[in-house]
Design an enzyme around this catalytic site. Structure first.
Site, mmCIF file in Angstrom:
data_model
loop_
_atom_site.group_PDB
_atom_site.id
_atom_site.type_symbol
_atom_site.label_atom_id
_atom_site.label_comp_id
_atom_site.label_asym_id
_atom_site.label_seq_id
_atom_site.Cartn_x
_atom_site.Cartn_y
_atom_site.Cartn_z
ATOM 1 N N ARG A 197 0.801 -1.228 0.000
ATOM 2 C CA ARG A 197 0.000 0.000 0.000
ATOM 3 C C ARG A 197 0.837 1.283 0.000
ATOM 4 O O ARG A 197 0.533 2.205 -0.761
ATOM 5 C CB ARG A 197 -1.000 0.007 1.161
ATOM 6 C CG ARG A 197 -2.012 -1.156 1.073
ATOM 7 C CD ARG A 197 -3.135 -1.036 2.098
ATOM 8 N NE ARG A 197 -3.941 0.133 1.855
ATOM 9 C CZ ARG A 197 -3.847 1.268 2.507
ATOM 10 N NH1 ARG A 197 -3.010 1.395 3.514
ATOM 11 N NH2 ARG A 197 -4.591 2.285 2.177
ATOM 12 N N CYS A 237 14.987 -4.608 -3.752
ATOM 13 C CA CYS A 237 15.822 -3.744 -4.588
ATOM 14 C C CYS A 237 14.983 -2.811 -5.452
ATOM 15 O O CYS A 237 14.854 -2.988 -6.655
ATOM 16 C CB CYS A 237 16.735 -4.601 -5.445
ATOM 17 S SG CYS A 237 17.808 -5.596 -4.416
ATOM 18 N N GLU A 238 14.366 -1.843 -4.820
ATOM 19 C CA GLU A 238 13.522 -0.823 -5.467
ATOM 20 C C GLU A 238 13.534 0.369 -4.528
ATOM 21 O O GLU A 238 13.316 0.188 -3.328
ATOM 22 C CB GLU A 238 12.050 -1.266 -5.511
ATOM 23 C CG GLU A 238 11.703 -2.396 -6.375
ATOM 24 C CD GLU A 238 11.203 -1.980 -7.752
ATOM 25 O OE1 GLU A 238 10.951 -0.773 -7.979
ATOM 26 O OE2 GLU A 238 11.078 -2.876 -8.576
ATOM 27 N N TYR A 262 -6.239 -5.246 2.470
ATOM 28 C CA TYR A 262 -5.389 -5.018 1.299
ATOM 29 C C TYR A 262 -3.907 -5.119 1.673
ATOM 30 O O TYR A 262 -3.067 -4.404 1.134
ATOM 31 C CB TYR A 262 -5.725 -3.676 0.628
ATOM 32 C CG TYR A 262 -7.201 -3.587 0.262
ATOM 33 C CD1 TYR A 262 -7.706 -4.326 -0.797
ATOM 34 C CD2 TYR A 262 -8.093 -2.806 0.999
ATOM 35 C CE1 TYR A 262 -9.063 -4.287 -1.111
ATOM 36 C CE2 TYR A 262 -9.454 -2.761 0.690
ATOM 37 C CZ TYR A 262 -9.927 -3.499 -0.376
ATOM 38 O OH TYR A 262 -11.260 -3.467 -0.682
#
Ligand SMILES: *Cc1c(COP(=O)(O)O)cnc(C)c1O
Length: 434
Positions: free
Chosen positions: A327, A358-359, A387
């Site tokens: 989210r 890795c982002e 969610y």
């Protein structure tokens, strides 16, 4: 209100110490409170006193079998959006006959599965879909119960990715074309017109858009009752929850401390505004809340891997990541982050809370102020019951997290952490690769 609170220095879910849960089942782990879900259910029910109201819990918010069984025991049906969800309801012993099937792209196989299991109604989003449902029902020699989703063109004032009731998004049929769609449905021999449906968006924090939408669609519902004898009006879901101040909002004193005109949406204020508008219709009212039922009933437990102190920037690197709880990365959403062991002698810390993926997007919070927490210690992401797990993925070959349900002083693993072997079980290297 919810059942997460400190008892002494230890964060508890109901009567269960969350550190004990993490000790047994590791992290990251989702922990849910059965009492909070039940409270949410009962408050909504009470708020709608005076109506023949029924909840079809929108299970895409949290579809664990144990959660479905809990809502089923309370008397809820379900708002389903896929064949997989129909099968989950069956696996949980839930009632498909009290459930509705929504979604813009139902396949023939899904429609057949729903019909064979006696679905209460299909919520139809387009004329081609009416034709498809008619075709499948004809093949099975039955009549398919349907309601058309109308789009009232109301601005829900929520995040662009979760607004659904504006005329420029893919959902429903604009109100001005809806009468023609019902006429088309009436001409199809294997359909039975049972109701009308709307759903304007998610995480709504004020009752005004609901009032506006019901005011717009109500007269149309009355017309459909006269014309086709419809029996129900589904007003969708979308009631928002508290994300900021999530911990404090568990106490009734917090609610009372909020200025009366600024209190976040509650089932009581929702009911008070909507019951008078709906009562005169003489229709069964279906509700499809998902987030409200489970959002504040869940926490994601995570362990600190490192506290990396940088020049002007600290990073708290934890073992949960965007694959577990997407989210913040997807909707820029806020989750309160709290220590599982509270210690007032600790210095304050301002840090970006990030996962190991890795982002750069794998960031739960920027410049968050909190008590300093150290390597190996536990934190909790609050309001993670909706969610959270259902939107999780295996990105970076990280297995799905574990899930635990608490009821009073009892707790049990309801979904084991996914193993590496389970993750690759369906994969195969073709012979031509040698
Ligand atoms: C997603 C959805 C819901 C539930 O929305 P919440 O914001 O979780 O209450 C209800 N009805 C329909 C048609 C939906 O797509």
């Amino acid at each position: 209100m919810h059942h997460f609170h400190y008892s002494g220095s230890a964060l508890h879910c109901e009567s269960v110490d969350l550190a004990a849960v993490a000790g047994l089942y590791g992290s990251p782990t989702y922990v849910y409170s059965a009492a909070t879900m039940e409270d949410n259910f009962r408050r909504l029910q009470r708020g709608l006193t005076g109506l023949d109201a029924r909840l079809c819990y929108a299970m895409k918010a949290n579809s664990s079998l144990a959660v479905l069984r809990h809502f089923s025991n309370l008397g809820a049906g379900f708002d389903l959006v896929s064949g997989g969800e129909i099968r989950r309801v069956l696996a949980a012993g839930g009632n498909v006959r009290a459930s509705v099937f929504a979604g813009v792209g139902k396949t023939e196989a899904e429609i057949e599965l729903a019909l064979r299991n006696g679905i209460f109604s299909f919520h139809v989003e387009s004329e081609p879909e009416l034709a498809r449902i008619n075709h499948v029902a004809g093949k099975l020699g039955v009549k398919a119960p349907v309601a058309i989703r109308v789009n009232p063109d109301v601005d829900a004032h929520t995040h662009a990715k979760i607004t659904t009731g504006k005329s420029d998004n893919k959902f429903g049929i604009p109100l001005r074309h809806a009468a023609a769609a019902y006429e088309a449905a009436a001409r199809l021999p294997h359909l039975e017109i049972k109701g009308v449906q709307m759903h304007i968006g998610s995480q709504l924090t004020s009752v005004a858009p609901f009032v506006e939408a019901v005011t717009k669609v109500g007269p149309f519902a009355a017309e459909l009752k006269t014309r086709y004898g419809i029996t129900y009006f589904s007003i969708g879901g979308g009631m928002g929850i508290i994300y900021r101040d999530a911990l404090a909002s568990g106490a009734s004193s917090w609610w009372e401390s909020q200025p009366a005109d600024q209190r976040p949406l509650t089932p009581e204020s929702y009911g008070a505004a909507l019951v008078p508008l709906l009562q005169t219709l003489g229709l069964t009212i279906l509700l499809e809340h998902g987030r409200f039922m489970v959002g504040n009933a869940g926490v994601l437990l995570s362990r600190v891997e490192h506290l990396k102190r940088g020049a002007g920037k600290n990073f708290l690197i934890v073992d949960a990541a965007m694959n577990d709880l997407v989210r913040p990365a997807m909707y820029d959403s806020f989750h309160e982050i709290v220590p599982i062991h509270r210690d007032s002698t600790r210095p304050a810390l301002v840090a970006d809370v990030v996962g190991p993926v890795c982002e750069s997007g794998d960031c739960f919070a920027k410049d968050r102020s909190m008590q300093e927490v150290r390597e190996g210690e536990l934190i909790g992401f609050l309001s993670a019951g909706a969610y959270g797990y259902t939107m999780a993925s295996r990105y970076n070959t990280r297995g799905m997290a574990a899930e635990v349900l608490v009821k009073g002083s009892a707790f049990e693993l309801i979904h084991a952490r996914e193993t590496f072997e389970q993750m690759i079980a369906g994969e195969k290297i073709p012979a031509f690769l040698g």
